[in-house]
Design a protein around this motif. Structure first.
Motif, mmCIF file in Angstrom:
data_model
loop_
_atom_site.group_PDB
_atom_site.id
_atom_site.type_symbol
_atom_site.label_atom_id
_atom_site.label_comp_id
_atom_site.label_asym_id
_atom_site.label_seq_id
_atom_site.Cartn_x
_atom_site.Cartn_y
_atom_site.Cartn_z
ATOM 1 N N ALA A 1 0.825 -1.209 0.000
ATOM 2 C CA ALA A 1 0.000 0.000 0.000
ATOM 3 C C ALA A 1 0.859 1.258 0.000
ATOM 4 O O ALA A 1 0.524 2.258 -0.658
ATOM 5 N N ALA A 2 1.980 1.232 0.712
ATOM 6 C CA ALA A 2 2.889 2.385 0.715
ATOM 7 C C ALA A 2 3.484 2.604 -0.668
ATOM 8 O O ALA A 2 3.659 3.752 -1.110
ATOM 9 N N MET A 3 3.803 1.519 -1.368
ATOM 10 C CA MET A 3 4.323 1.649 -2.730
ATOM 11 C C MET A 3 3.261 2.236 -3.658
ATOM 12 O O MET A 3 3.573 3.051 -4.542
ATOM 13 N N GLU A 4 1.996 1.842 -3.475
ATOM 14 C CA GLU A 4 0.919 2.414 -4.290
ATOM 15 C C GLU A 4 0.746 3.898 -3.996
ATOM 16 O O GLU A 4 0.478 4.698 -4.904
ATOM 17 N N GLN A 5 0.897 4.264 -2.737
ATOM 18 C CA GLN A 5 0.680 5.654 -2.341
ATOM 19 C C GLN A 5 1.809 6.564 -2.811
ATOM 20 O O GLN A 5 1.575 7.725 -3.146
ATOM 21 N N HIS A 6 3.037 6.037 -2.848
ATOM 22 C CA HIS A 6 4.206 6.846 -3.220
ATOM 23 C C HIS A 6 4.740 6.324 -4.554
ATOM 24 O O HIS A 6 5.572 5.413 -4.594
#
Length: 718
Positions: free
Chosen positions: A252-257
């Protein structure tokens, strides 16, 4: 205990459990161009600086101030009467070594301050917030090389079950990427795959016929064949376990950033089976979070990659990390061994951000059971890190990436520097002893008075150096003591404090031995000796006394020589050098003691994972005992006796690239000749060596021919 595999409604083959699982999905090739170190490519993305420059300036200035103070004090020690050549060597070595210690101290101090005020990471990744939903496709890649398939598949299966429990499991694909060369382990891997894949969706297995470039080549092969199907990939080691909670939060962090290419977790060491491994486990759990928080705090978007337990953006990896073959002969030429540092540097060079998430929970690994196993792995890392000297001048690298290379090199060259520093100090004392009539006071003093030197200042320099080494450990203990849950996890403040004392004492005993091992490794590498690709031992550390005595003979001899040299000068010098001498002279008994099996719930050196094991680790053990064991059966016999295993093996071979014409594999040619000469299946099994069996098992037609041959009993009865 429940069943090994829990069938799901959408699992392929659950209506027909005997249906052969497809070992690989449809290919989705992705280009991975070879990168140039001579020319800097245009940045793929324009990433603004997210980490305050003041953090790095603060760390560098503090390191410089401490180093200047230490070197100035050491100069005052040596300058009385003029600095001799030997004293000049000591001063230069001290400056480099003290700077190394000072940087580590300042970085640890930054981690202490960051954790004390509740800092998490530069992505503000909340480990306790609501669990997000993942929309991207994530590939879980587990490269393996001659590891025990039973535990490898158990770890991956436990990780898959934990991920399914988050509700986002359908977004994950699971790959076992085998570089195994042992034919028996190869057949066992396929047996375990059959046991798991029949009821597990999106689980795949690929055995690589040509394992060039080792692990980096294994991952590269996957990217070029299947990388186009996934947005992110998580690289695991054979001993890695990760919770679904950690994986979903990372994805999810990779999707967000969208400008982040890699997020590295801090793996927690678990399952220590020997005293040596338990010491490493305790140290990593006690000091690791503070150290990792420190480097993450000031590295920011230029953090590093440790090769496993990290999530990577496939697009960035494919476009930026095609590794060239280094010019020249091994050990400095050839495939890049410590590829992880280089891959992170190349992605950052293209503008992608590289981050560490030190406070994210649910990432686990294991350590070698003995110092000898640790040193064998360290030898390979040493060669890989020294190789980075050829990559340091690469165009376009961020200065922090170059610093990663320098610190990686320094992690190994500091060992021979410390050894040289000690030897030079002894030589100064010996020279003084035999040139002048008297060099030590008649009254006993702990500190030797060398000619034209200041013993009081020398004592202060020694105390300051020890302070920089020990104070970070005390700060890490303080962080444990002030947090109620963490303190209880270590068994209480008293047990945590006692564990720190024991770990520090044992580390002091083993550090001189490791200094000799690393110095020897550096010398061998500089003389052109390649480390090869050795199997990592993960057992209980059982090593015969004869082997221990043989391997520790050199440290013991060097310790005896240091003791004799010190005694030739005076007893005070001998006592001054006791910490180093004691560790070397007692190398064999200390090794035998630390190789012993450790209790699963120790009174000392306990970690939170010992006293309250995470459910996923217990699940690994539950799964492992129900998977097929290795046994002593010959791999060709296994293929002959199990039709499903044979069909799977042939199906896997059908998806391999065809053998290059004109290139003669000696083992394959000999195996084929022996098959031609054999009259029965039993003769083939008896005649072929292990490398020849491996070569035979890589040829689809030859395997089919051999398993169809009559047994010896059929010929004798005929």
């Amino acid at each position: 205990m429940g069943p090994v595999i829990r069938p799901t409604a959408d699992a392929p083959g659950t209506d027909h459990p005997d249906r052969l699982p497809d070992p690989l999905p449809a290919e989705a090739p992705l280009a991975m161009p070879v990168q140039s170190f001579a020319e800097a490519p245009a940045a793929a993305i324009d990433t603004p600086v997210r980490t305050g420059r003041w953090r790095r300036a603060l760390v560098m200035v503090a390191t410089a101030v401490l180093t200047y103070a230490g070197v100035d004090e050491m100069y005052e020690v040596l300058k009385v009467g003029g600095v001799t050549i030997l004293e000049g060597i000591v001063l230069v070595l001290f400056a480099a070594l003290f700077a190394w210690v000072a940087l580590s101290f300042v970085s640890g101090l930054a981690g202490f301050a960051a954790l004390l005020r509740g800092w998490r990471d530069n992505l503000d990744l909340d480990p306790d917030g609501p669990l997000p939903t993942v929309k991207a496709r994530v590939a879980m890649l587990l490269p393996t090389y001659n590891e025990d398939p039973q535990t490898v598949f158990a770890r991956l299966q436990a990780t898959r079950e934990s991920t399914d429990a988050t509700g986002s499991g359908a977004q994950f694909d699971w790959y076992i990427l085998s570089d195994t060369t042992d034919p028996a382990v190869w057949a066992h891997e396929e047996t375990c795959f059959l046991a798991v894949a029949s009821y597990t969706p999106r689980l795949f297995y690929r055995h690589r016929a040509d394992n060039h470039a080792r692990k980096s080549g294994n991952i590269e092969d996957w990217v070029k064949r299947f990388g186009g199907s996934n947005d992110f990939m998580v690289i695991l080691d054979a001993d890695s376990v990760m919770t679904g909670d950690a994986l979903v939060r990372m994805a999810a962090a990779m999707e967000q950033h969208s400008d982040v290419a890699l997020i590295q977790t801090l793996p927690v060491v678990v399952n220590a089976r020997t005293l040596f491994a338990r010491l490493q486990q305790f140290a990593g759990r006690m000091y690791g979070p503070m150290i990792a928080a420190g480097v993450a705090w000031w590295h920011g978007s230029e953090s590093n990659y440790w090769g496993h337990n990290a999530i990577i953006r496939v697009e960035a990896f494919a476009a930026c990390t095609g590794l060239p073959i280094l010019s020249g002969r091994k050990p400095f030429g050839g495939s890049i061994l410590s590829h992880d540092f280089v891959e992170a540097a190349l992605m950052r060079r293209a503008g992608w951000r590289i981050h560490m998430a030190p406070t994210l929970r649910g990432s686990y690994e294991e350590v070698p059971p003995t110092l000898l196993d640790f040193a064998a792995r360290d030898r390979r890392w040493c060669q890989g890190n020294l190789q980075h000297a050829k990559i340091l001048p690469a165009r376009g690298l961020h200065w922090v990436s170059r610093l990663h290379f320098l610190t990686g090199i320094g992690a190994y060259i500091t060992a021979p520097m410390w050894l040289t520093f000690l030897v030079a100090g002894i030589l100064i004392s010996l020279q003084a002893q035999f040139v002048r009539p008297e060099y030590f006071p008649k009254d006993f003093s702990l500190f030797p008075i060398w000619p034209a030197q200041d013993p009081v200042r020398a004592a202060w320099v020694f105390a300051a150096t020890m302070g920089l080494l020990i104070l970070p450990k005390l700060l890490a203990l303080f962080l444990v003591l002030v947090r109620r849950d963490t303190r209880r996890g270590f068994g209480g403040g008293l047990r945590a404090s006692a564990g720190l004392v024991v770990e520090t004492f044992m580390s002091a005993l083993t550090a001189p031995v490791m200094m000799i091992f690393q110095s020897t490794a550096v010398a061998h590498i500089l003389m052109g000796q390649d480390s090869g690709w050795q199997l990592q031992h993960r057992g209980d550390g059982s090593i015969p006394f004869r082997d221990v005595a043989r391997r520790y003979a050199l440290p013991t001899a060097i310790g005896a020589a240091m003791a004799i040299s010190a005694l030739l000068v005076s007893w005070p010098l001998f006592w001054w050098m006791t910490p180093v001498i004691l560790g070397l002279v007692l190398a064999v008994p200390v090794a035998m003691f630390t190789n012993r099996s450790a209790s699963a719930r120790p009174a000392l050196l306990a970690t939170p994972e010992d006293l309250a094991a995470p459910p996923i680790l217990a699940r690994v053990h539950q799964i492992a005992v129900t998977l097929p064991g290795s046994g002593d059966e010959d791999p060709l016999v296994m293929l002959r006796n199990d039709r499903r295993l044979l069909d799977l093996h042939l199906a896997c071979l059908a998806r391999q690239a065809p053998r290059a014409r004109g290139r003669v594999d000696t083992d394959y040619a000999v195996a084929r000749a022996k098959v031609e000469d054999a009259a029965s299946f039993n003769e083939v099994v008896a005649w072929l060596t292990k490398p020849e069996k491996r070569a035979l098992m890589g040829d689809r037609d030859l395997v089919s021919r051999v398993v169809a041959m009559p047994p010896a009993s059929a010929l004798s009865s005929g």
